[in-house]
Design a protein around this motif. Structure first.
Motif, short mmCIF file in Angstrom:
data_model
loop_
_atom_site.label_atom_id
_atom_site.label_comp_id
_atom_site.label_asym_id
_atom_site.label_seq_id
_atom_site.Cartn_x
_atom_site.Cartn_y
_atom_site.Cartn_z
N SER B 211 1.31 -1.12 0.07
CA SER B 211 0.01 0.32 0.01
C SER B 211 1.41 1.18 0.08
O SER B 211 0.20 1.96 -0.34
CB SER B 211 -0.63 0.03 0.83
N ARG B 257 -4.45 0.28 -3.59
CA ARG B 257 -5.25 -0.64 -3.28
C ARG B 257 -5.38 -1.22 -1.80
O ARG B 257 -4.39 -1.94 -1.40
CB ARG B 257 -6.16 -1.91 -3.83
N PHE B 258 -6.11 -0.50 -0.68
CA PHE B 258 -5.38 -0.16 0.73
C PHE B 258 -6.31 -0.53 1.48
O PHE B 258 -7.69 -0.16 1.50
CB PHE B 258 -5.03 1.02 0.36
N LEU B 284 -8.18 8.71 4.32
CA LEU B 284 -8.13 8.28 2.83
C LEU B 284 -9.27 8.21 1.34
O LEU B 284 -8.39 8.47 0.13
CB LEU B 284 -8.21 6.87 2.59
N TYR B 291 -9.82 1.82 -1.11
CA TYR B 291 -9.39 1.49 0.33
C TYR B 291 -10.25 0.63 0.63
O TYR B 291 -12.01 0.45 0.46
CB TYR B 291 -9.29 2.25 1.59
N PRO B 302 -12.28 -2.86 -0.99
CA PRO B 302 -12.37 -1.67 -1.20
C PRO B 302 -12.81 -1.37 -2.30
O PRO B 302 -12.99 -2.24 -3.29
CB PRO B 302 -10.19 -1.91 -1.95
#
Lengths: 689, 339
Positions: B211, B257-258, B284, B291, B302
């Motif tokens: 990330s 993509r977190f 975010l 996310y 996410p």
């Protein structure tokens, strides 16, 4: 509770206006320094309002208070702790409160005190103008309260005054009912009375010139209304005090206070007098005199409680008359009093001055008595002496010296009634006939508009009473021997054109009594004032009962509280009806109304909406039970929810239109189905319209 | 004191029960005879005291006109009942609902006031118990939207207490009020608490790639200065506080993509973790990154956008408050319970 927020700006102006209005009539009673302080404080508050000054600091406040208090005490020291001082302190308190008034609570205290100050005005005056002033003051104070409690675009002068006027006017019916029906009770404790102002009217001393000076005044003394027809003018002798002590110049009340002030009721009946013939009842409203006696026709019987009759048949009150006083009397025109004169009274009625210089008069008396057959003949001779010798009846008699009786009878021969009454009594006493001077009023002006008689200060009069053996006291009016028209027509007819008559009254309407329409106007105005005093200012327990007896008959006393409760409830209900009417029928918006109609149709089909069931849940249930309606029902419900609860939907016209259309079709389908099922009532069809 | 507490508790439960029976919960209420209460205010009592004073003076000085004044004041006072009552009567109050807020903020509930054409309602005060007063005047338009505020303390679904609608108009002598349960609810997110993102566990997310790649877009945290670091990235403020030479770390996660994870804030209690997660959701959401969220029982893959953000925040707000999970709608009352 958050009630201490700042005062709306306009409210402050209303409060200042109300306060100024309330203090206005009492301003002249305030000492000039205090008045200056009061106006200064109000001005300061205005400066604070406009942002040109700041609130006073603690030090300044303390300084103001500690200078004002000693100042007030100093100003009123001479008068004692009276009502005036208390009122002054109250006014000062209110204006000081103005200076530290920042929060709503403070302003409410000021407003409430303004109501109290309005009431204080009534202690000094209860005339029609002061009543109207108070009504206006209440409206303005109410306006201040309104202004204080609204903080929106309608907090402007027009809307506030309209609402205040509306409130006050709407309160008036209930006020009248309470005024008439709330039982009046006697004072709970005695209150300090306002410091008396100048005494007016006939006094308890008579020196030549005293009564003629009253002839210069056209002020009202009292007003009388008779039950039935008024007696003729020559019988209107309004008896006041008996003056039986003569010091050679001045006539005074003599004898012991015990004898004078003892109530006649305590004496045996032979002293109370023998009454004959038909009595006449009448009702008197007297102007304040600051004295303790009142006037009535001989021989009077007191029918009101507050008045006592003394041994000389004079009528007294317990306290000085500082307000208009209303009392009722019953008088007998034919009477006999003191058929046997007690020794003490006889000696008082024969008293002569210790140093009597009036030798010629005494000589005249003895000569006349010697020529007369009896006492009555002697009186007739004395009266004809006045009639035949060149005596003049005048409002402006020349001044008299030490031997006043001699000078009048033999030199000046010009006098007003006190000269004639005084010399007449002297001549009686000089030959051993008991006699005394009586002061009071004679005559009066009849007012046809309210059927009463007005007695003015210029009607002041003095006459004599002579006591004959076996006959008692008999009234003689030596003035009548000189000026018979004074007795038959009144003092106005005699003196209309004499200089000095009503001179002190300045630009009085009395001066225009020759102009017909002005005179009518004057009489009408006085009639209104009289009615006001008789029915409003003097409204008390007795009048209340009298009024209720007219309405309820014998049961007046017991029906009072019933009448009070019922009329209050009735007025309240009428007000509630007009204020709170208007139904909840058209309250619901058209969208909800048509949705509810749909629900009613569905209920007729056997699908009633449950209590507390939301539209969405209802929609789900209806769709499940009647799948053929599901699609339409869902559209309607979606639109309905959007219209009622949606963010933008509330005002949208297109959504409304769509909703109406879908609903209409759905209802038609529902109705036709229901009809087929035979479930629908005919009314359901009409509801569709 | 316990007796007093017991009595007041007993009393308040009685009042609540009575209200529940007589002024039941609805989403739209019209004020009328049965749900308006009226009592004199303290100002009214002061006025009554003045009237009594005037009345006694009238008796003692035998002042007929002072009697009249006292009676006029009594009549005004009585008439004022009707006017104050009238100022609330036929007022329709519709609960529209409240927007979601973060715990500690004031929740704002929107209420729609509607009037009948011939009635005006002035100087209305709306408030929740312990809330702020909202003043409103319904004079011109047919309806008026007002917001009534209520302080929040805990995350979850906040059920609005009874709304107090009151007025003292026109004279302030009487207070007419109604306690309406408009069944309004609003969602309260956890309070965001800022914190650095522990990098150690941030890689536990699903999806491709790590990330955090050092970049220049988003502030990420501080680390000790190493030779070669740009002077532009030195945290001068921290240096001034005597915390040593640190470097601001930025992450560049443009195509990333977190996954925010429960385990990221190990060692803290549940509420503290939720608060920190909330902070990072907000952070975010403002950045250009997809996310997701992974907390015990809830996994949200996410995504981005307002709806997505709201889903995550709702999940945080309602975590372990299972009875409300089905009501993820931000405005529950929109559905309307009854008419």
């Amino acid at each position: 509770m958050d009630v201490n927020y700042q005062i709306p700006r306009l409210a402050l102006l209303w409060v200042l206006a109300a306060l100024l209005l309330v203090i206005l009539p009492g301003m002249l009673r305030l000492p000039p320094l205090i008045l200056l302080l009061v106006l200064g404080c109000m001005g300061w508050r205005l400066l604070i309002f406009s942002g040109r000054a700041s609130y006073p600091g603690k030090l300044v406040k303390a300084l103001i208070v500690f200078t004002a208090l000693p100042l007030t005490v100093l100003q009123f020291r001479s008068q004692g702790v009276g009502l005036d001082a208390a009122v002054c302190l109250l006014i000062l308190g209110v204006v000081f409160k103005l200076l530290e008034m920042q929060y709503k609570r403070d302003i409410v205290i000021v407003i409430v005190l303004a109501y109290v100050l309005t009431m204080i005005g009534f202690i000094y005056s209860q005339t029609i103008p002061s009543g109207l002033h108070a009504l206006l003051a209440v409206a303005v104070i109410t306006g201040a309260l309104v202004s204080l409690n609204r903080d929106n675009a309608r907090n402007n002068f027009r809307d506030n005054s309209r609402l205040a006027a509306q409130l006050v006017l709407q309160s008036i019916p209930l006020t009248l009912a309470l005024f008439i029906l709330v039982p009046r009770i006697a004072p709970l404790w005695t209150m300090p009375l306002p410091v008396p102002s100048n005494k007016t009217g006939v006094t308890d001393e008579m020196t030549p010139g005293d009564i003629s000076s009253l002839g210069r005044s056209a002020e009202l003394a009292f007003r009388v209304s008779f039950d039935g027809e008024a007696p003729s003018h020559d019988r209107l002798y309004w008896r006041g005090l008996v003056l039986d002590f003569f010091d050679g110049r001045t006539w005074r009340r003599g004898g012991s206070a015990l004898l004078d002030y003892g109530m006649i009721r305590r004496y045996p009946s032979e002293y109370r007098g023998v009454r004959q013939g038909e009595p006449v009842d009448y009702d008197v409203i007297m102007e304040p005199t600051q004295q303790t006696w009142v006037y009535g026709m001989q021989l009077a019987e007191v029918t009101t409680g507050e008045i006592v009759q003394d041994r000389n048949y004079s009528l007294h009150t317990a306290t000085p008359i500082t307000q208009r006083l209303r009392y009722q009397l019953r008088s007998w025109s034919a009477f006999q009093t003191d058929l046997e004169l007690p020794r003490a009274l006889r000696s008082r009625a024969l008293q002569m001055p210790d140093e009597d210089n009036n030798t010629r008069s005494a000589l005249l008396a003895r000569e006349l008595r010697a020529a007369s057959t009896d006492d009555r003949d002697y009186v007739a001779r004395v009266l004809s002496h006045y009639r035949e010798q060149p005596f003049f009846y005048t409002l402006n008699p020349p001044l008299l010296g030490e031997a006043s009786i001699d000078e009048f009878l033999f030199q000046t021969r010009e006098g007003f009634c006190e000269h004639y009454a005084g010399s007449f009594v002297y001549l009686m006493r000089a030959v051993g006939i008991p006699a005394r001077v009586v002061v009071g009023y004679h005559g009066g002006e009849y007012n046809p508009f309210e059927d009463y008689t007005m007695v003015y200060q210029y009607n002041a009069h003095a006459w004599a009473e002579v006591c004959f053996e076996g006959e008692g006291w008999v009234r003689f009016d030596p003035t009548g021997a000189v000026a018979p028209e004074r007795i038959s027509q009144g003092v106005e007819a005699v003196f209309a054109n004499q200089p000095g008559f009503m001179e002190d009254s300045g630009f009085s309407m009395m001066r225009f009594r020759d102009t017909q329409w002005l005179n009518t106007l004057r009489l009408r105005l006085d009639a209104i004032d009289y009615a006001w005093n008789r029915w409003v200012v003097s409204y008390d327990q007795d009048l209340q009962l009298e009024f209720l007896e007219d309405v309820f008959g014998d049961k007046a006393r017991s029906s009072l509280l019933w009448a009070l409760g019922l009329s209050t409830a009735l007025i309240f209900s009428i007000a509630a009806f007009f204020l709170l009417r208007g139904g909840q029928r058209q309250l619901r918006d058209p969208v909800t109304r048509s949705y509810l109609a749909l629900a009613a149709d569905l209920a007729a089909m056997g699908l009633p909406r449950r209590r507390g069931e939301g539209p969405l849940d209802y929609c789900v249930r209806v769709s499940a039970e009647r799948p053929e309606l599901a699609a339409a029902m869902q559209t309607v419900t979606r639109l309905y929810v959007q219209l009622c609860y949606g963010e933008q939907g509330v005002g949208s016209e297109e959504l409304r239109q769509e909703f109406r259309m879908t609903l209409q079709t759905l209802r038609l389908r529902v109705l036709s189905r229901a009809r087929r099922a035979g479930l629908v009532a005919v009314s359901a069809f009409s509801r569709l319209q | 004191m316990s007796l007093v507490n017991a009595v007041s508790f007993w009393f308040s439960t009685r009042v609540q029960r009575w209200l529940a029976r007589n002024v039941p919960a609805v989403s739209i209420a019209t004020l009328h005879r049965r749900n308006i209460f009226i009592l004199p205010t303290s100002h009214g009592l002061l006025y009554v005291a003045a009237t009594t004073l005037i009345f006694i003076t009238a008796i003692n000085y035998v002042l007929s006109l002072a009697f009249g004044l006292a009676f006029l004041m009594v009549s005004l006072f009585i008439l004022c009942i009707l006017h104050t009552f009238r100022n609330l009567q036929h007022l329709t109050v519709k609960g529209i609902g409240g927007d979601a807020v973060f715990a500690g903020e004031d929740a704002s509930f929107t209420v729609l006031l509607q009037r009948q054409p011939e009635r005006m309602h002035e100087a209305l005060e709306l408030k929740f118990p312990k809330g702020l007063i909202t003043r409103a005047d319904l004079i011109e338009g047919e309806q008026l939207r007002v917001n009534v505020y209520l302080p929040t303390r805990r995350r979850g679904v906040l059920k609005a207490p009874r709304l107090l609608v009151q007025t003292r108009f026109p004279l302030g002598l009487w207070r007419a009020w109604s306690m309406l349960d408009l069944s309004m609810r609003c969602l309260v997110y956890p309070t965001p608490v800022s914190c650095p993102l522990p990098t150690a566990v941030s890689n536990s997310g699903v999806g491709k790639g790590s990330s955090t790649q050092p970049g220049s877009d988003d502030f990420h945290g501080l680390r000790n200065y190493q030779l070669g670091d740009s002077l532009k990235q030195v945290a001068w403020k921290n240096l001034a506080r005597g915390q040593g030479l640190k470097v601001k770390q930025f992450v560049d996660s443009s195509d990333d993509r977190f996954m925010l994870d429960w385990a990221m804030f190990a060692g803290l209690d549940a509420e503290a973790r939720l608060s920190r997660l909330c902070y990072w959701v907000l952070k975010l959401a403002r950045s250009d990154v997809d996310y997701g969220l992974n907390i015990p029982g809830v996994v949200i893959s996410p995504g981005r956008g307002d709806v997505h953000r709201h889903r995550l925040l709702s999940a945080l707000a309602l975590w372990q408050q299972s009875q409300y999970v089905e009501r993820l709608n931000p405005r529950p009352s929109k559905t309307g319970d009854a008419v």
